[in-house]
Every structure is written in structure tokens, then in C-alpha cells.
Design a protein around this motif. Structure first.
Motif, PDB file in Angstrom:
ATOM      1  N   UNK A  43       0.850  -1.184   0.000  1.00 45.65           N
ATOM      2  CA  UNK A  43       0.000   0.000   0.000  1.00 45.65           C
ATOM      3  C   UNK A  43       0.892   1.242   0.000  1.00 45.65           C
ATOM      4  N   UNK A  44       0.601   2.185  -0.871  1.00 43.08           N
ATOM      5  CA  UNK A  44       1.322   3.452  -0.832  1.00 43.08           C
ATOM      6  C   UNK A  44       0.405   4.541  -1.356  1.00 43.08           C
ATOM      7  N   UNK A  45       0.679   5.787  -0.909  1.00 42.51           N
ATOM      8  CA  UNK A  45      -0.207   6.852  -1.329  1.00 42.51           C
ATOM      9  C   UNK A  45       0.195   8.217  -0.807  1.00 42.51           C
ATOM     10  N   UNK A  46      -0.591   9.198  -1.201  1.00 41.50           N
ATOM     11  CA  UNK A  46      -0.391  10.604  -0.845  1.00 41.50           C
ATOM     12  C   UNK A  46      -1.714  11.146  -0.312  1.00 41.50           C
ATOM     13  N   UNK A  47      -1.645  11.921   0.792  1.00 39.82           N
ATOM     14  CA  UNK A  47      -2.850  12.467   1.421  1.00 39.82           C
ATOM     15  C   UNK A  47      -2.693  13.965   1.655  1.00 39.82           C
ATOM     16  N   UNK A  48      -3.785  14.678   1.483  1.00 42.48           N
ATOM     17  CA  UNK A  48      -3.798  16.128   1.660  1.00 42.48           C
ATOM     18  C   UNK A  48      -5.006  16.518   2.499  1.00 42.48           C
ATOM     19  N   UNK A  49      -4.777  17.410   3.478  1.00 46.70           N
ATOM     20  CA  UNK A  49      -5.855  17.954   4.301  1.00 46.70           C
ATOM     21  C   UNK A  49      -5.737  19.471   4.325  1.00 46.70           C
ATOM     22  N   UNK A  50      -6.812  20.141   3.964  1.00 47.88           N
ATOM     23  CA  UNK A  50      -6.928  21.596   4.109  1.00 47.88           C
ATOM     24  C   UNK A  50      -8.109  21.842   5.029  1.00 47.88           C
ATOM     25  N   UNK A  51      -7.853  22.473   6.171  1.00 46.09           N
ATOM     26  CA  UNK A  51      -8.898  22.599   7.179  1.00 46.09           C
ATOM     27  C   UNK A  51      -8.972  24.008   7.733  1.00 46.09           C
ATOM     28  N   UNK A  52     -10.189  24.520   7.766  1.00 44.25           N
ATOM     29  CA  UNK A  52     -10.481  25.798   8.413  1.00 44.25           C
ATOM     30  C   UNK A  52     -11.386  25.486   9.595  1.00 44.25           C
ATOM     31  N   UNK A  53     -10.838  25.603  10.815  1.00 42.50           N
ATOM     32  CA  UNK A  53     -11.616  25.308  12.002  1.00 42.50           C
ATOM     33  C   UNK A  53     -12.717  26.353  12.172  1.00 42.50           C
ATOM     34  N   UNK A  54     -13.738  25.991  12.906  1.00 40.58           N
ATOM     35  CA  UNK A  54     -14.856  26.899  13.126  1.00 40.58           C
ATOM     36  C   UNK A  54     -14.357  28.242  13.647  1.00 40.58           C
ATOM     37  N   UNK A  55     -14.626  29.277  12.891  1.00 40.63           N
ATOM     38  CA  UNK A  55     -14.198  30.623  13.251  1.00 40.63           C
ATOM     39  C   UNK A  55     -15.096  31.617  12.516  1.00 40.63           C
ATOM     40  N   UNK A  56     -15.553  32.648  13.221  1.00 41.46           N
ATOM     41  CA  UNK A  56     -16.503  33.608  12.651  1.00 41.46           C
ATOM     42  C   UNK A  56     -17.747  32.890  12.096  1.00 41.46           C
ATOM     43  N   UNK A  57     -18.080  31.753  12.729  1.00 38.43           N
ATOM     44  CA  UNK A  57     -19.319  31.072  12.383  1.00 38.43           C
ATOM     45  C   UNK A  57     -19.244  30.093  11.235  1.00 38.43           C
ATOM     46  N   UNK A  58     -18.087  29.866  10.632  1.00 41.53           N
ATOM     47  CA  UNK A  58     -18.029  28.909   9.521  1.00 41.53           C
ATOM     48  C   UNK A  58     -16.776  28.045   9.617  1.00 41.53           C
ATOM     49  N   UNK A  59     -16.837  26.905   8.950  1.00 39.96           N
ATOM     50  CA  UNK A  59     -15.713  25.973   8.865  1.00 39.96           C
ATOM     51  C   UNK A  59     -15.744  25.291   7.507  1.00 39.96           C
ATOM     52  N   UNK A  60     -14.604  24.715   7.125  1.00 39.91           N
ATOM     53  CA  UNK A  60     -14.590  23.813   5.967  1.00 39.91           C
ATOM     54  C   UNK A  60     -13.445  22.831   6.126  1.00 39.91           C
TER      55      UNK A  60
END
Length: 795
Positions: free
Chosen positions: A627-644
Motif C-alpha cells: 500500500x502506498x499513497x499521498x494524502x492532503x488535508x486543508x482545514x479551516x476550524x470553526x471561526x466567525x461562524x463557519x468551517x470547511x
């Protein structure tokens, strides 16, 4: 017979939920209490004199922790609140956007890390990122998650497993179950741990030896922040290959009695918590749940299927602080059953299989008691005793065109386990800590399985064995691990795990190593290596084969562990206090995988691709996998009422069976992309509206093509195994949407949630089968557009 449509069921649910909701005048402003205990993360000792403030409050709101580390803030306005915790010589802790409601006090367990810098050099800086693991020894491929995330993420249904499917490296392309497929590994390689006790599959309708199911038994209302690992995990986690859920139950409120009622897709649910002794700060916590569809079925609603899932579960925890430690006891138990009878349907059933009657049932119970004792100001010890039980059974009858039944499967497996564990941790200094432990599992079981055999034109015995506790073998585990902090920017975590199985007489010594280098204030590089080994389900070891002389032999009894080497490298960039980018690359080599003696495509590396355990007799440890691979995470924590949250995983997962042909594993979907986001709207000081959405795109499930010609001849589904896993079903696509409305009244909080799963009604293929009635291969689809509602009240 008239059917209820999804919209009709939604309308029915809406009316019921609205009728039971309370109607009370709104208050202009609601307040609540924030309480908690502050402890040293390494040695678990309370920290007296730590300061806790609500930043930006006017007038300033703050307090200090007492001699036993407890603090209390009163009359805090409900809504989102931030906290800053400081203690001389320790790294500050900043908690952002905590949700405070009028119906429940906010109880916090705050762990602080001693700074490795000189006191004079300590400056206030950002706290440890929210997604870093609670376990200090985990430097890579790990993250913590909050209970709120199990509710907020669209499509999670309050299930920690479905919530974790949003994380990088996790595949989830099957709505019917919550199996966790990590980096192309079998879901059977996952370890479930609850309050430091390794537990069996915590799902309803579960099969022994598997790790997933249609409905989670773990109730998120009784959990607190926990850890999730996806590879190269620390040495304390043994007998696992792919990942670990390290879940922790919260303690009940030790000052106020609080209650909960909830109705939704997962069930009718009631909970209570409160003090056993206010003076002694002891508490209880209990939650009970019963299947919603079963209730509706009992009162006469037609759900459009004979397959009504009946299930119930209960969870509890008792907590008793002592002068130099604490005693805790927890329990988790549930049972489930379902009948899916094609023979009872006047027309096509929504869920039962064409030409098949199925009776499935399961039970699970786990309980444990632990005593934590502070031996010295720097050392603690913990003793845990636990008992576990799991049972799973299935009967399957095949129907011919005339409706005549033939029993093809009779299956019932029970497993028992008594365990004892000892753990100790020492903080030698701010820069060096250790943790070590030893445990023993005593096993017992009763197993009976018969399956149809064409050669004898009848049922063939595959399992028929049982051993009481003490005669079913032992699993011995021990580990030692350290964390060394070299200055304030380099950490190293060496460790070793030892595993010994008396049943197969095999031993595995597993070295582990993690390292982290923070080369800039907001950036760090992490690397990790681990050797991991895992036992097989007991039904694999005791599977029987019939010899030429008529004697039944258990040919798998001495199988070695399946093993793997795992290497991971990653980069974390905290762009600011509420946003980060994380990348990881990994490689795994699996070896000693059980395969057949004769050349074939079969390998236990694909175990868990379908419901239940798929095993053969006469297996040998000669298979391999990559098994091999590449992973990416882009995270905006809850702030000013929104997150993604955006996660993307690209991976390859291959194996070699006894035929020496390199094939895709059953889990090689090649890619997964998750897009999540949400926005909170504060309608008034006491009311809030939230919108959450999730979009998932993933490679379809690998398939073994059906040989339609042979299927017509035999009247059963026959597969072309020479093309095993060469192709995939069409790509998986699903959009989930959720609307939540929350209102805070005087000591009461109510919340309504409206879910729309598979909003676009995309037809995702579950599997293929040969239909006798249609005389052709048909595609069976996963959940279509499905609306649901949930109502919750806390008071």
C-alpha cells in the motif's frame, strides 16, 4: 399493500417530533456554568493555581484552579465561548469556539504540557493544534476529534466511524455499513479501544471478527474528545494493522443532575447523569437507545420492507475520585436482530435479496473497572480489569423459482474474554516521559457453522468447537515507549510492542519510532515507522476441512500473525490559529498474509470486503501486499461562524496470492475526495441556525465479475475468479445536507436537525448478483435520496 415514501416518513417524523417539543417563553439572555479539571498531560497530576480566563470579556471573567485542579466559571452567556489557560512553566492552552448551552453545564478535562524552555524564556504562544492527537506519543498519522464533529459533519449520523470517513486516508464507499478502510487495508485491521480497554466490534448487526456494521452502538452523547490513528501508531496499541479508534467516555456531572431525550434515525434515546456524592465529586452517566424503525413498526406504520432493524443498547460510566487517584467503571452493551424475507413479500421488498430469506442477530457486551493511583508526584499506575462477550448468528434460506426453501447457511459464533492490564507512566523531566504496560486476555468461545456444499448436495460442517474461559488460549501483550523533547522543536518517540498468542504459539516483537521537527513557528516535519502484527478471527483458526478418510481437521490452527512494515512522512503548516494544511506520504509492506496452499487469487488481505469473515481451510502465511499513497488535508476550524474541510487521498493497494499474480486488493479504489463545510447563523442570543454540507467522490468498489452463463446453468451467482478485482464499479458520488435549529431556554436546550442524505439521488452500485426471477445479472444499489429528522432536548 400501500407503501410509505421517504417524504411520507419524513412528514410523519416531523409531526411526531414537533408534538413532543416543549413550548416555553424565550428569555432575553441565558447563562451557564463552565467547570473542569486541569492536569499534567504526562503524569496525570492535578495542577493547582492555573489561571482560566474568557478573553475579551468585559468586565474580565476569570478564575484559578483549586488544590485538586478544579475550576469554575459561572454566569457565562450561552453560545460560542473561548478560554485561555495558563500555568507557570507550562505551555498555554487556548480553547476556541466551545459551545455553551443553557440545558447542560460545560465540563472540560484540560491537559497541559510542561514547557522544555527555561521559565524566563516562556512566552505566550498558540496552543497545540486542535487536530493533534491527545496521546503525546503520536507524532504522525493521528488526530483528535470532538464529539461535536460527530454531530456537525453532514452524513455522520452521530456515528464516530462515519465521521472519521471524512479524514484523509480513509475510504468509505458503502452506505450500508460504517467499515473504516484505511490506506487500502482491510477494515478488519482496525482496533477499537474504549477507556483503555480493547473492545470487540461496537456495532449492531456485527459479525464476530469484523469491525463495522450498519448502526454504531457507541453513543456520541457519552463520549469526550478522542484520538483516531491511521498508521505507524505508538507502541501501546498492539494487535492492529490499519488504524486505531482510542475512544474515551466522559464523566457525568458531579454537581448537577442533567438529562437528555432524543429521537432520530438512530433511535429513541434517553440519558441521565449527575452526582453520586457531591462532597466526594463522584458521578454517574447512563444512556439507553431503542430502534426508531422498530417503534414505528410496533405501532403499525408500514416501512416498505420486512427487514425492520430491531436493536437496543445501553452505556454507562461510574466515576469515584480518591485521595490519590480515581476509580472508574464503564459498560457498553446491545443486541440486534433483523428478518429480511423475500418469501413474505407480495411484491419486491425494498431491502431483501431476490430469492433469499435471511435471519441475522447479534449481541455484544463489554465492561471494565480501573483504578488509577498516583505513586509519586511524577509517577502514576493504573490497573484495569474487563470482561467482554460477543455473539453473532445468521440463517440463510435460498428460494427457487417456485418458492421452495433450501437452508444454505447456519451460523452462530460466541466469544468471551477476561482481561487484566497494568499501565504505568512517569515524567522524569519536562523533556522526558515514559509509558509502559502489560496485559493478558483469557479467551473462550462456542462456534458452529454449516454451509451448503454442491458435492454432497447438503450442508457441510465448517465449524463445531467450543472452549470455556481458560481453555481457549491467551493473548499476551506488553509495551514500553518514551517521548524525548530536545529543546522546544524536536520530539522523538521510540517504543516496542510484544505480542504472544498461545493458540498459534507465535510471538511478534514490534519496534516503533516517531519523530517531529518544528523547523519554523508554524511548520513541522513528522516521520514515523512501525512494525505491526495482528491475530486472525477465531473462526479462521478453527475452520475445518474434511479429509479423504472422512475426518474433519482444523488446518489453520497454527497460522502466524499477518504483519506489516509501515513508513510515513508528513508536513504540517498551521497558516494561522484557525487554518492548516497537512500532507502525508506513506508506504506499507504486508507479509505473512494467509493464502491458500494451491494456486489461487484468495488472500485474507481482502477480508471484510463483504459482510462476515471469508476464510478458507489449509491456509499458509505466504501472501504479501503493498500500500502506498499521498494524502492532503486543508482545514479551516470553526471561526466567525463557519468551517470547511477538504481531504484528498490518492493510493494504490495491491497483493499477491498463492498464484503469485499481482492484483488490486478489494479496497483499491485509487482515490477519495471529501468536501465539507458549514455556517452558523446567530438568530438571537438564544437561537442559532446551522447549515452543513458534504460532498464525497471516490473510486468504486473493486469487483469479481459474474459469469452469467454458469449462473444461468446453476441458478446461483457464479463468479469469474480469473478476473478478480481487475475492474471497479462506477465511481461513488454522494452529497449530504443538514439543517439544524437550536434554541436555549431557561435551563433547557432544544435542537431540531433535518438531514438529506444523497441529495442528488445518485445511484451508487453496492454489488452485483444473479437474479433467478429475471434470469440476468442485476446491479444492487446503495441508499438513494433519504430524508431524516432528529430532535434533542437537554435539561
Amino acid at each position: 399493500m400501500k407503501r410509505t415514501t421517504p417524504f411520507a416518513r419524513l412528514k410523519m417524523s416531523y409531526v411526531i417530533l414537533w408534538m413532543i417539543s416543549l413550548s416555553m417563553p424565550l428569555m432575553a439572555q441565558q447563562t451557564q456554568t463552565i467547570r473542569g479539571q486541569i492536569i499534567d498531560k504526562a503524569n496525570r497530576q492535578p495542577l493547582p493555581g492555573a489561571t482560566v480566563v474568557v478573553p475579551g470579556s468585559t468586565p474580565p471573567i476569570g478564575t484559578t484552579s483549586s488544590g485538586d485542579g478544579w475550576f469554575k466559571l459561572t454566569n457565562i452567556s450561552v453560545g460560542r465561548v473561548n478560554l485561555e489557560i495558563n500555568f507557570l512553566g507550562y505551555q498555554p492552552v487556548v480553547l476556541k469556539n466551545l459551545e455553551l448551552t443553557s440545558g447542560k453545564e460545560l465540563l472540560l478535562n484540560i491537559e497541559m504540557e510542561e514547557s522544555t524552555q527555561n521559565v524566563g524564556e516562556v512566552t505566550v504562544k498558540a496552543s497545540k493544534p486542535k487536530t493533534s492527537a491527545i496521546n503525546d506519543m503520536a507524532l504522525i498519522s493521528a488526530r483528535s476529534f470532538t464529539v461535536e464533529e460527530t454531530e456537525k459533519y453532514a452524513g455522520s449520523r452521530g456515528d464516530v466511524a462515519r465521521m472519521a470517513s471524512n479524514f484523509a486516508g480513509v475510504s468509505f464507499a458503502n452506505d450500508s455499513r460504517n467499515d473504516i478502510i484505511i490506506r487500502g487495508n482491510s477494515p478488519q485491521g482496525l482496533l477499537w479501544r474504549l477507556d483503555d480497554v480493547d473492545i470487540p466490534n461496537p456495532n449492531h448487526f456485527a459479525e464476530n471478527g469484523t469491525t463495522g456494521g450498519p448502526v454504531g452502538m457507541l453513543n456520541n452523547n457519552v463520549l469526550r474528545n478522542s484520538d483516531f490513528f491511521t498508521g505507524a501508531f505508538p507502541a501501546e496499541y498492539g494487535n492492529a494493522l490499519s488504524g486505531v479508534f482510542d475512544l474515551r467516555m466522559r464523566n457525568g456531572n458531579n454537581e448537577q443532575y442533567e438529562h437528555l431525550f432524543q429521537i432520530g434515525f438512530n433511535g429513541f434515546e434517553g440519558g441521565s447523569e449527575g452526582p453520586i456524592s457531591r462532597a466526594g465529586k463522584s458521578s454517574y452517566l447512563v444512556n439507553y437507545r431503542y430502534s426508531t424503525l422498530a417503534v414505528f413498526d410496533k405501532i403499525g406504520f408500514n416501512m416498505g420492507t420486512s427487514g425492520i432493524p430491531y436493536y437496543q443498547d445501553v452505556t454507562f460510566k461510574l466515576h469515584f475520585p480518591t485521595r490519590k487517584g480515581e476509580v472508574s467503571m464503564f459498560g457498553l452493551g446491545g443486541k440486534s436482530s433483523i428478518l429480511m424475507l423475500d418469501s413474505k413479500q407480495a411484491d419486491r421488498d425494498l431491502y431483501s435479496n431476490d430469492g433469499q430469506d435471511l435471519d441475522n442477530r447479534s449481541k455484544m457486551g463489554a465492561t471494565g473497572i480501573s483504578y488509577l493511583h498516583y505513586l509519586t508526584p511524577k509517577t502514576y499506575a493504573k490497573v484495569t480489569l474487563s470482561a467482554l462477550y460477543q455473539n453473532g448468528g445468521t440463517d440463510i434460506d435460498t428460494l427457487d423459482i417456485q418458492g421452495h426453501k433450501t437452508r444454505t447457511v447456519t451460523h452462530d459464533i460466541s466469544e468471551y474474554r477476561l482481561s487484566a492490564a497494568f499501565t504505568t507512566g512517569t515524567k522524569f523531566s519536562a523533556s522526558l516521559s515514559s509509558k509502559a504496560g502489560i496485559s493478558i486476555d483469557q479467551m473462550g468461545y462456542d462456534m458452529y457453522t454449516q454451509t451448503w456444499d454442491d458435492d454432497i448436495h447438503g450442508l457441510k460442517e465448517r465449524l463445531n468447537t467450543g472452549k470455556p474461559l481458560g481453555q481457549g488460549g491467551y493473548l499476551l501483550r506488553s509495551y514500553a515507549q518514551f517521548i524525548s523533547k530536545m529543546g522546544h522543536n524536536i520530539s522523538i518517540t521510540p517504543g516496542v510492542n510484544l505480542l504472544h498468542h498461545t493458540l498459534s504459539h507465535h510471538t511478534a516483537i514490534e519496534p516503533r519510532l516517531g519523530a517531529s521537527w518544528q523547523y519554523a513557528p508554524s511548520r513541522k516535519i513528522n516521520v514515523g515507522y512501525g512494525m505491526h502484527a495482528k491475530t486472525h478471527p477465531l473462526s479462521v483458526y478453527y475452520l475445518k476441512t474434511l479429509m479423504a478418510n472422512g475426518q474433519a481437521i482444523e488446518t489453520n490452527k497454527h497460522l502466524d500473525f499477518t504483519k506489516s512494515h509501515q513508513m510515513v512522512a508528513g508536513h504540517d503548516w498551521n497558516i494561522n490559529h484557525h487554518m492548516r494544511i497537512k500532507t502525508e506520504v506513506y508506504y506499507q509492506w504486508l507479509y505473512d498474509v494467509p493464502v491458500e496452499t494451491a494456486p489461487s487469487y484468495f488472500s485474507l488481505i481482502n477480508g471484510g470486503a463483504h459482510w462476515g469473515i471469508e476464510a478458507e481451510d489449509s491456509l499458509v502465511n505466504r501472501g504479501t501486499g503493498n500500500n502506498y499513497g499521498l494524502e492532503l488535508t486543508l482545514e479551516h476550524f470553526l471561526n466567525h461562524g463557519y468551517y470547511y474541510l477538504v481531504t484528498a487521498s490518492l493510493f494504490e493497494s495491491t497483493y499477491r496470492g498463492s498464484d503469485a499474480v499481482t492484483r488490486n486488493t478489494a479496497f483499491n479504489g485509487n482515490y477519495v475526495v471529501n468536501l465539507l463545510g458549514g455556517k452558523e447563523f446567530k438568530l438571537s442570543p438564544t437561537q442559532a441556525l446551522s447549515l452543513d454540507v458534504k460532498v464525497t467522490m471516490a473510486g468504486g468498489k473493486r469487483r469479481i465479475p459474474i459469469d452469467e452463463g454458469r449462473s444461468r446453468q446453476t441458478g446461483e451467482t457464479e463468479y469469474d475468479e480469473s478476473q478478480a478485482f481487475e475492474t471497479r464499479h462506477p465511481d461513488f458520488f454522494k452529497t449530504d445536507f443538514k439543517i439544524s435549529y437550536k434554541i436555549n431556554k431557561n435551563n433547557i436546550t432544544q435542537e431540531w436537525q433535518l438531514y438529506f442524505e444523497n441529495l442528488t439521488d445518485h445511484k451508487n452500485v453496492l454489488n452485483e448478483s444473479y437474479s433467478q426471477s429475471k434470469n440476468q445479472v442485476v446491479e444492487n444499489y446503495q441508499l438513494g435520496f433519504f430524508p431524516m429528522m432528529q430532535y434533542r432536548i437537554t435539561f
